[in-house]
Write a protein that holds these residues in place. Structure first.
Motif, short mmCIF file in Angstrom:
data_model
loop_
_atom_site.label_atom_id
_atom_site.label_comp_id
_atom_site.label_asym_id
_atom_site.label_seq_id
_atom_site.Cartn_x
_atom_site.Cartn_y
_atom_site.Cartn_z
N ALA A 22 0.87 -1.17 0.00
CA ALA A 22 0.00 0.00 0.00
C ALA A 22 0.91 1.22 0.00
N ILE A 23 0.62 2.15 -0.86
CA ILE A 23 1.37 3.41 -0.89
C ILE A 23 0.46 4.49 -0.33
N ILE A 24 0.94 5.16 0.71
CA ILE A 24 0.17 6.23 1.33
C ILE A 24 0.94 7.53 1.19
N SER A 25 0.38 8.46 0.45
CA SER A 25 0.98 9.79 0.27
C SER A 25 0.40 10.73 1.31
N ILE A 26 1.28 11.53 1.92
CA ILE A 26 0.85 12.50 2.92
C ILE A 26 1.41 13.86 2.53
N PRO A 27 0.68 14.59 1.67
CA PRO A 27 1.16 15.90 1.23
C PRO A 27 0.82 17.02 2.22
N ALA A 46 -0.73 18.41 7.27
CA ALA A 46 -0.98 17.47 6.17
C ALA A 46 -2.37 17.71 5.59
N GLU A 47 -2.48 17.48 4.29
CA GLU A 47 -3.76 17.63 3.59
C GLU A 47 -4.68 16.44 3.86
N GLY A 48 -4.08 15.26 4.01
CA GLY A 48 -4.83 14.03 4.22
C GLY A 48 -3.93 12.85 3.93
N TYR A 49 -4.49 11.67 4.01
CA TYR A 49 -3.76 10.44 3.66
C TYR A 49 -4.37 9.93 2.36
N TYR A 50 -3.55 9.78 1.33
CA TYR A 50 -4.02 9.28 0.04
C TYR A 50 -3.50 7.86 -0.15
N VAL A 51 -4.40 6.90 -0.08
CA VAL A 51 -4.03 5.50 -0.22
C VAL A 51 -4.04 5.16 -1.71
N MET A 52 -2.89 4.74 -2.20
CA MET A 52 -2.69 4.40 -3.61
C MET A 52 -3.06 5.56 -4.53
N GLY A 53 -2.96 6.76 -4.04
CA GLY A 53 -3.14 7.95 -4.86
C GLY A 53 -4.57 8.42 -5.03
N TYR A 54 -5.55 7.66 -4.53
CA TYR A 54 -6.92 8.09 -4.79
C TYR A 54 -7.87 8.00 -3.61
N LYS A 55 -7.67 7.09 -2.67
CA LYS A 55 -8.58 7.01 -1.52
C LYS A 55 -8.11 8.01 -0.48
N ARG A 56 -8.86 9.09 -0.31
CA ARG A 56 -8.47 10.12 0.65
C ARG A 56 -9.07 9.81 2.02
N GLU A 78 -4.76 -13.40 -0.07
CA GLU A 78 -5.62 -14.23 -0.92
C GLU A 78 -5.05 -14.39 -2.32
N SER A 79 -4.23 -13.43 -2.76
CA SER A 79 -3.59 -13.49 -4.08
C SER A 79 -2.27 -14.25 -4.05
N GLY A 80 -1.91 -14.77 -2.87
CA GLY A 80 -0.70 -15.57 -2.77
C GLY A 80 0.53 -14.84 -2.26
N TYR A 81 0.41 -13.57 -1.91
CA TYR A 81 1.54 -12.82 -1.36
C TYR A 81 1.55 -13.01 0.15
N LYS A 82 2.67 -13.48 0.68
CA LYS A 82 2.74 -13.63 2.14
C LYS A 82 3.26 -12.35 2.79
N ASP A 83 4.06 -11.58 2.05
CA ASP A 83 4.61 -10.34 2.58
C ASP A 83 3.83 -9.14 2.06
N PHE A 84 3.49 -8.26 2.96
CA PHE A 84 2.75 -7.04 2.60
C PHE A 84 3.42 -5.89 3.34
N PHE A 85 3.60 -4.76 2.66
CA PHE A 85 4.21 -3.62 3.32
C PHE A 85 3.51 -2.32 2.94
N VAL A 86 3.77 -1.31 3.74
CA VAL A 86 3.22 0.02 3.49
C VAL A 86 4.37 0.97 3.23
N GLU A 87 4.25 1.74 2.18
CA GLU A 87 5.23 2.78 1.87
C GLU A 87 4.56 4.13 2.08
N PHE A 88 5.12 4.92 2.99
CA PHE A 88 4.63 6.27 3.26
C PHE A 88 5.48 7.26 2.49
N ARG A 89 4.84 8.13 1.74
CA ARG A 89 5.54 9.20 1.00
C ARG A 89 5.04 10.52 1.59
#
Length: 126
Positions: A22-27, A46-56, A78-89
């Motif tokens: 998940a990419i979360i932008s915090i402008p 901060a203006e808000g948290y934008y998840v993947m660029g569109y969910k504010r 469920e898609s077979g990925y065991k590792d999940f991470f969050v990137e904050f920008r």
């Protein structure tokens, strides 16, 4: 707004559809204002948290962010990925008090792998 579009992500080699992150932008609320014209006291907010660029998500709304991140993590598994991470920008001017709730949301969503990047304005990074 400083949200990162899918097109920009693809240009940088990221697949915005890959479910393992998940990419979360915090402008800053002044992200569109030229650096020399920014009021430093106001730019800290901060203006808000934008998840993947569109969910504010409203700054400080931990519960909503936890819910979104858990859903994304579960979809990745469920898609077979065991590792999940969050990137904050995060805009370099944003105060930590606005960033901390987003970090706490990732922790509460049981996502320990977090990456934090601070970003300057487009003019400063050219």
């Amino acid at each position: 707004s400083q949200a990162i579009s899918e097109e920009e992500l693809k240009k940088k080699g990221f697949d915005p559809d890959a479910p393992n992150r998940a990419i979360i932008s915090i402008p800053s609320i002044l992200s569109e204002v030229e650096p020399e014209k920014r009021d430093p006291a106001e730019a800290r907010n901060a203006e808000g948290y934008y998840v993947m660029g569109y969910k504010r998500v409203r700054v400080g709304d931990v519960e909503t962010l936890v819910h979104i991140l858990r859903e994304m993590r579960d979809e990745a598994r469920e898609s077979g990925y065991k590792d999940f991470f969050v990137e904050f920008r995060v805009d370099k001017d944003v105060q930590f008090v606005d960033v901390e709730p987003a970090l706490m949301a990732a922790a509460r969503a049981n996502i320990p792998d977090m990456h934090l990047k601070t970003l300057g304005t487009k003019k400063e990074t050219k």
